[in-house]
Design a protein around this motif. Structure first.
Motif, short mmCIF file in Angstrom:
data_model
loop_
_atom_site.label_atom_id
_atom_site.label_comp_id
_atom_site.label_asym_id
_atom_site.label_seq_id
_atom_site.Cartn_x
_atom_site.Cartn_y
_atom_site.Cartn_z
N LEU A 9 -35.61 48.04 50.75
CA LEU A 9 -36.44 49.07 51.38
C LEU A 9 -37.77 48.49 51.84
N GLU A 10 -38.34 47.57 51.04
CA GLU A 10 -39.59 46.93 51.43
C GLU A 10 -39.39 46.07 52.69
N GLU A 11 -38.25 45.40 52.77
CA GLU A 11 -37.94 44.62 53.96
C GLU A 11 -37.86 45.52 55.19
N LEU A 12 -37.18 46.63 55.01
CA LEU A 12 -37.02 47.58 56.12
C LEU A 12 -38.38 48.12 56.58
N ARG A 13 -39.23 48.48 55.62
CA ARG A 13 -40.55 49.01 55.95
C ARG A 13 -41.40 47.96 56.68
N ALA A 14 -41.32 46.72 56.20
CA ALA A 14 -42.09 45.66 56.84
C ALA A 14 -41.63 45.45 58.29
N THR A 64 -34.62 41.19 69.49
CA THR A 64 -33.31 40.79 69.98
C THR A 64 -32.47 42.05 70.14
N ASP A 65 -31.29 41.92 70.71
CA ASP A 65 -30.42 43.09 70.85
C ASP A 65 -30.07 43.65 69.48
N GLU A 66 -29.79 42.73 68.53
CA GLU A 66 -29.50 43.19 67.18
C GLU A 66 -30.72 43.84 66.54
N HIS A 73 -32.08 52.51 63.90
CA HIS A 73 -31.55 53.10 62.66
C HIS A 73 -32.57 53.06 61.54
N ALA A 74 -33.30 51.95 61.43
CA ALA A 74 -34.27 51.80 60.35
C ALA A 74 -35.40 52.80 60.46
N SER A 75 -35.89 53.03 61.67
CA SER A 75 -37.00 53.97 61.85
C SER A 75 -36.57 55.39 61.51
N ARG A 76 -35.32 55.75 61.86
CA ARG A 76 -34.82 57.08 61.50
C ARG A 76 -34.66 57.21 59.99
#
Length: 311
Positions: A9-14, A64-66, A73-76
């Protein structure tokens, strides 16, 4: 496992912070974190996923495209987490604002002295607007936070919480029954003087139970009034037969100014529900009021077991 989930989750937030700020330095300022920590988290995320998400240069940063697909998805996902936290914090808050409630006259009289009075006494920052009507309108369009309705519910997107059962029956005064013999069957009611409270454009009829099946009797009332309290008063004065909730006629029964008739043909009590829009039960002003209603019905003799359902 919890550590890994928290770290992911911390990775996603960063990652989301860096993309939204369009750079590591700007993201560190926005989050009041360290640039090196954000960079490490994004690198760990890319290593875990096995694909590059960002293309870094000394002056720019692009997805990148990825990375673009992952960011959407992460922001949602982060927005959903924030919304969930806000809902929980809101549910713990003190009720405040205006609570608009719509219900029938009978149910309003049933809960006014106990539920409404207790609610106002305990929560000084809230105001109640109690709308009394026999008509079931559109809660959302008419701006109501809550409805308390007895009887069958129509299917809709609203949420209904079962509160209990409101008993009732058919009543007449001894004075009236001295003039007109008590009806022995539902069919005989049509020939009697009746006092009716219309519900919108619905036909004026009463429902009885005969041989285990509902039977409707069409009325030709001698008196039509818009309020159940007035109807009960008229019946106690000897003007005819009335159908009413037990709570409305209880004072007249205690003084023997009214008596119950056709007991064998009287249907069981009506189920009472609190009805509100989706999410309404999490709003403090609504949640607390519904909880008080639930507790009151559970204490009273005509209360029923709790049961929530979506309708």
């Amino acid at each position: 496992m919890p550590y890994q989930s928290d770290h992911a989750l911390e990775e996603l937030r960063a990652f989301v912070a860096v993309v939204e700020a369009q750079g590591f330095s700007a993201a560190a300022r926005a989050t009041r974190g360290r640039k090196a920590t954000l960079s490490k988290r994004v690198q760990e995320l890319e290593a875990r996923l096995g694909v590059p998400l960002l293309v870094r240069t000394t002056r720019s940063l692009r997805l990148t495209d990825e990375g673009r697909a992952y960011f959407e998805h992460a922001s949602r996902a982060l927005a959903s987490v924030r919304d969930a936290e806000a809902v929980v914090l809101s549910a713990k808050a003190e009720p405040r604002g205006v609570l608009r409630v719509t219900t029938s006259a009978a149910l309003a009289a049933l809960v006014m002295d106990s539920v409404v009075a207790a609610y106002l006494a305990r929560h000084a920052r809230v105001r109640v607007e109690l709308h009394v009507s026999e008509h079931r309108g559109d809660l959302v369009r008419e701006g109501f936070d809550l409805a308390v309705w007895a009887g069958a519910l129509e299917d809709s997107s609203l949420i209904a919480r079962r509160l209990g059962v409101a008993d009732g029956g058919y009543y007449a005064s001894p004075h009236y029954l001295a003039r007109r013999p008590e009806p022995k069957s539902p069919e005989e009611v049509a020939a009697h003087d009746t006092i009716a409270v219309p519900k919108g454009d619905a036909p004026m009829d009463w429902t009885f139970v005969v041989a285990g099946r509902p039977k409707r009797v069409t009325l030709r009332p001698r008196l039509v009034v818009s309020d159940l309290a007035l109807a009960a008063r008229a019946a106690a004065a000897g003007m005819g037969i009335v159908r009413a909730p037990s709570s409305v006629v209880e004072p007249y029964l205690a003084k023997k100014q009214l008596v119950a008739i056709l007991r064998e043909s009287t249907p069981p009590g009506l189920e009472v529900h609190a009805v509100f829009p989706v999410g309404g039960a999490l709003v403090p002003k609504t949640r607390v009021f519904v909880d008080l209603l639930q507790a009151w019905f559970e204490r009273e003799p005509h209360g029923a077991r709790r049961g929530d359902r979506q309708r």
